[in-house]
Design an enzyme around this catalytic site. Structure first.
Site, short mmCIF file in Angstrom:
data_model
loop_
_atom_site.label_atom_id
_atom_site.label_comp_id
_atom_site.label_asym_id
_atom_site.label_seq_id
_atom_site.Cartn_x
_atom_site.Cartn_y
_atom_site.Cartn_z
N GLU A 67 0.81 -1.22 0.00
CA GLU A 67 0.00 0.00 0.00
C GLU A 67 0.84 1.27 0.00
O GLU A 67 0.54 2.22 0.71
CB GLU A 67 -0.94 0.01 1.22
CG GLU A 67 -1.95 -1.10 1.17
CD GLU A 67 -2.81 -1.18 2.43
OE1 GLU A 67 -4.00 -1.51 2.27
OE2 GLU A 67 -2.32 -0.93 3.54
C1 TNX Z 1 -4.47 -4.05 4.68
S1 TNX Z 1 -2.59 -6.21 4.48
C2 TNX Z 1 -3.24 -3.71 5.20
C3 TNX Z 1 -3.13 -3.26 6.59
C4 TNX Z 1 -4.47 -3.12 7.25
C5 TNX Z 1 -5.35 -4.28 6.85
C6 TNX Z 1 -6.68 -4.28 7.54
C7 TNX Z 1 -1.63 -5.17 4.31
C8 TNX Z 1 -0.36 -5.65 3.86
N1 TNX Z 1 -2.05 -3.93 4.56
O1 TNX Z 1 -2.43 -2.04 6.63
O2 TNX Z 1 -4.28 -3.09 8.61
O3 TNX Z 1 -5.54 -4.26 5.47
O4 TNX Z 1 -7.38 -5.44 7.25
#
Ligand code: TNX
Length: 533
Positions: free
Chosen positions: A339
């Protein structure tokens, strides 16, 4: 007769169970429902399902006269002491740990063919013997023995017993080497004792990797001497604006030591270049504009980035990775990489090309979230897949291509094994961006065949992450992890041939009384036939 329990005809299994009940002196009709009395548990009523089970012969009964006999290294003795520590409070027996005599419960280190984590458990009138090549195998065998004993063995006060162990042989070894659970200690901080409690729960299901998500926008949780404000300021809050917290190096080493005593390797993660607001807030110079943002206590993702063009960024990463590597006897260091919506693709690639060699320089192997496959994963790196069943074919193909080029995979599909997903629309905790994930859904998939075009050898295992935006207490951790986590553990440990939801849900149901005895909270899913008292 040696037979694989998954291929045992149902009639033979029922007959076997009847014989066991008869041997235990219980005359009940309907052997498939667990009798209320403390009778011997069938050898295959274990989670994760053992690779092979051969019932037969007399049961063993643990009594006041039982000793725990250990051979081999000091570590075997420590496993023996751990077992004694489990059994003494509820049995009230002395259970001395000794290297003298024979019979009783014996933990034997010997050359075997079932690998570093495998074991064989033989139970008969004279005793129970667990044989393994390495202490980890003895420890996993002890977890099987524990599940073969009545649930009341988990209580902390003396219980009436008896303490029978069904006669026969279990021979067992894991399908995958990596069987992980992740705890996000950034969104909400969890104390050393809370982490230890979770470690104990994970060990019961033969999980061997504890991934700690130590840094994110909402909090930096590990003391770094060369950048002290990361912890003291960056760790001073959490989601919702509470006090947060951080691990001193001594705290962290205590977690690592405790995990090792339960045969879990700790995988520390510093998520970069995104998910870094806590670091950016702590040191203005890490920001491209030289201005520190405020601390963040919300739950948005994707708004922060380390400054890729600045040299100080890599000085920072070098210091953090060096200090973290010094605290890490394990092989891996997780660098996040998910992300990074505020980092351009070119910057992301530049960043990963500079940071991965730093991890190697300090002797560790990179793990990254699967977006790392959009850059160039270092040789030997692992990518952790957190997509969904319906993630685009292109994204899956990118991961598969990396796997064919030698990048190992850890599978954490979010709509299967994200423990923060709600079970149903009514689940009071958690999120639902990846969907609602009931117990069957989280168990009913095959890691070996999940991503098209991935060679089987690239799949190193599975991991169940628990993100903690909505999770604040141990009871919350347990409610979301149980009963889904044991299913993920089974996907990681048990041979694919044992995979069967209808058999699994019965074995899973038998765990409920154990969790009750341990004082754990769990979700009483209507998909699971929990025993009624
Ligand atoms: C996605 S999974 C994210 C996290 C959040 C999560 C909540 C991932 C690698 N990144 O930053 O906490 O979703 O479900």
């Amino acid at each position: 007769m040696r037979r694989h329990h998954s291929t045992t005809p149902r009639t033979a299994r029922i007959l076997g169970s009847l014989l066991l009940l008869a041997a235990a002196g219980v005359f009940t009709v309907g052997a498939t429902t667990a009798p209320a009395k403390a009778t011997a548990t069938p050898l295959d009523r274990v989670v994760p399902a053992p690779a092979s089970v051969t019932p037969g012969g007399s049961p063993y009964r643990i009594t006041r006269d039982t000793s725990i006999r250990v051979s081999g290294t000091g570590e075997a003795r420590r496993v023996g002491e751990y077992l004694a520590g489990l059994l003494r409070p509820s049995t009230g027996y002395p259970l001395p740990v000794t290297d003298k005599g024979s019979g009783g419960i014996q933990l034997r280190l010997a050359a075997t063919t079932f690998g570093a984590e495998g074991y064989r458990l033989d139970s008969g009138r004279g005793g129970v013997t667990i044989t393994a090549s390495a202490p980890a195998g003895l420890f996993h065998g002890v977890q099987t023995l524990r599940q073969l004993l009545p649930a009341a063995v988990e209580k902390k006060s003396v219980q009436p017993g008896p303490w029978p162990v069904t006669g026969g042989t279990v021979q067992d070894a894991p399908r995958f080497p990596y069987r992980g659970a992740m705890l996000d200690v950034s969104r909400h901080f969890f104390t050393v004792d809370q982490v230890k409690r979770y470690i104990d729960q994970l060990a019961l299901y033969k999980i061997n990797e504890l991934h700690l998500h130590l840094g994110d926008d909402q909090g930096w949780r590990i003391a770094i001497d060369s950048w002290p404000r990361l912890a003291t300021y960056g760790g001073s809050t959490q989601v919702g604006g509470g006090r947060g917290g951080y691990y001193t190096k001594a705290d962290y080493q205590e977690i690592v030591r405790y995990a090792a005593s339960r045969y879990l390797e700790v995988v520390p993660e510093i998520d970069m270049p995104g998910h870094t607001n806590a670091a950016l807030a702590s040191y203005a110079e890490l920001n491209c504009d030289g201005v520190a943002p405020p601390l963040y206590t919300g739950t948005d993702v994707g708004f922060s980035s380390l400054c890729v063009p600045k040299q100080v960024t890599y000085d920072f990463v070098d210091d953090v990775v060096r200090e973290l590597a010094e605290l890490t006897p394990g092989r891996y260091l997780h660098i996040g990489g998910d992300e990074a919506h505020s980092t351009s693709h070119a910057d992301y690639v530049t960043f990963m090309n500079r940071v991965q060699p730093i991890v190697a320089k300090y002797g560790k192997t990179v793990i990254g979230w699967h977006q790392l496959t959009g850059a160039t994963p270092a040789k030997g790196a692992l990518a952790q897949y957190w997509g969904l069943d319906d993630t685009s074919a292109e994204e899956k193909a990118q991961v598969a291509q990396a796997a064919r080029n030698g990048t190992g995979l850890v599978l954490s599909p979010a709509d299967r094994v994200y423990l923060d997903m709600k079970y149903t629309a009514d689940t009071p905790l958690g999120q639902d961006w990846a969907g609602l994930v009931e117990v069957k859904r989280s168990y009913d998939w095959d890691p070996g065949a999940y991503l098209p075009g991935v060679p089987a050898s690239a799949v190193r295992g599975v991991e169940a992450p628990l993100w903690t935006e909505t999770i604040t207490r141990s009871a919350d951790i347990e409610y979301m992890a149980f009963p889904r986590l044991p299913g993920v553990a089974e996907l990681g440990w048990s041979p694919a041939a044992t995979h069967d939801w209808n058999a699994y849900r019965v074995r899973l149901a038998a765990q409920g009384p154990r969790w009750d005895a341990l004082g754990m909270t769990y979700y009483k899913s209507p998909q699971v036939p929990w025993p009624t008292r």
